[in-house]
Design an enzyme around this catalytic site. Structure first.
Site, PDB file in Angstrom:
ATOM      1  N   HIS A 102       0.836  -1.193   0.000  1.00 42.65           N
ATOM      2  CA  HIS A 102       0.000   0.000   0.000  1.00 42.65           C
ATOM      3  C   HIS A 102       0.874   1.247   0.000  1.00 42.65           C
ATOM      4  O   HIS A 102       2.034   1.204   0.393  1.00 42.65           O
ATOM      5  CB  HIS A 102      -0.967   0.018   1.199  1.00 42.65           C
ATOM      6  N   HIS A 104       0.894   5.373   1.082  1.00 41.04           N
ATOM      7  CA  HIS A 104       0.290   6.465   1.849  1.00 41.04           C
ATOM      8  C   HIS A 104       0.348   7.751   1.029  1.00 41.04           C
ATOM      9  O   HIS A 104       1.393   8.071   0.459  1.00 41.04           O
ATOM     10  CB  HIS A 104       1.054   6.706   3.150  1.00 41.04           C
TER      11      HIS A 104
END
Length: 145
Positions: A102, A104
């Protein structure tokens, strides 16, 4: 993924856990971070359960980074910011808390405390190390491919 080792991001991707979805592509989903560092802190999550960037296919990688490219401007604009911190924890030793790739996207307003990547690590542990030696090792590994 068995029930003993549930991945919260897999459960979000599969709709088992509700999240504040912002955007979705073939290979990624973007959500507001449930524990934001700043207003608008968002995550772009791979739909496939792969821990690190190098585990993604080139197609997945392109799709995810296209989503980050698109969303970053939208997040900054909606949060009245001109800047953002875009960060990846690529593996457990790099601070990755959930072993699922992932990215940010954290909008940073002019009034916020300024954050540089170097300030996150202090002086680091590379003082006095030989940059030519590091360059040689990395260059040699690149040439092998």
């Amino acid at each position: 993924m068995n029930s003993i080792n549930k991945c919260i991001f897999c459960e979000i991707v599969n709709g088992i856990i509700k999240a504040r979805k912002l955007y979705e592509t073939e290979h990624s989903i973007a959500i507001l971070d449930a524990f934001p560092l700043k207003d608008g802190h968002s995550l772009v999550i791979s739909k496939s359960h792969k821990p690190k960037i190098q585990d993604l296919s080139l197609i997945e990688n392109r799709d995810i980074f296209d989503a980050v490219h698109f969303l970053t401007e939208k997040i900054e604009k909606s949060m009245n910011c001109n800047s953002s911190l875009v960060g990846i924890h690529n593996g457990k030793d790099a601070g990755q808390e959930i072993p699922h790739f992932h990215i940010h996207v954290i909008p940073i307003a002019e009034s916020n405390e300024k954050i540089s990547i170097h300030s996150l690590f202090g002086k680091g542990d590379t003082q006095g190390r030989d940059l030519d030696e590091q360059w040689g090792k990395i260059s040699k590994e690149i040439q092998r491919s």
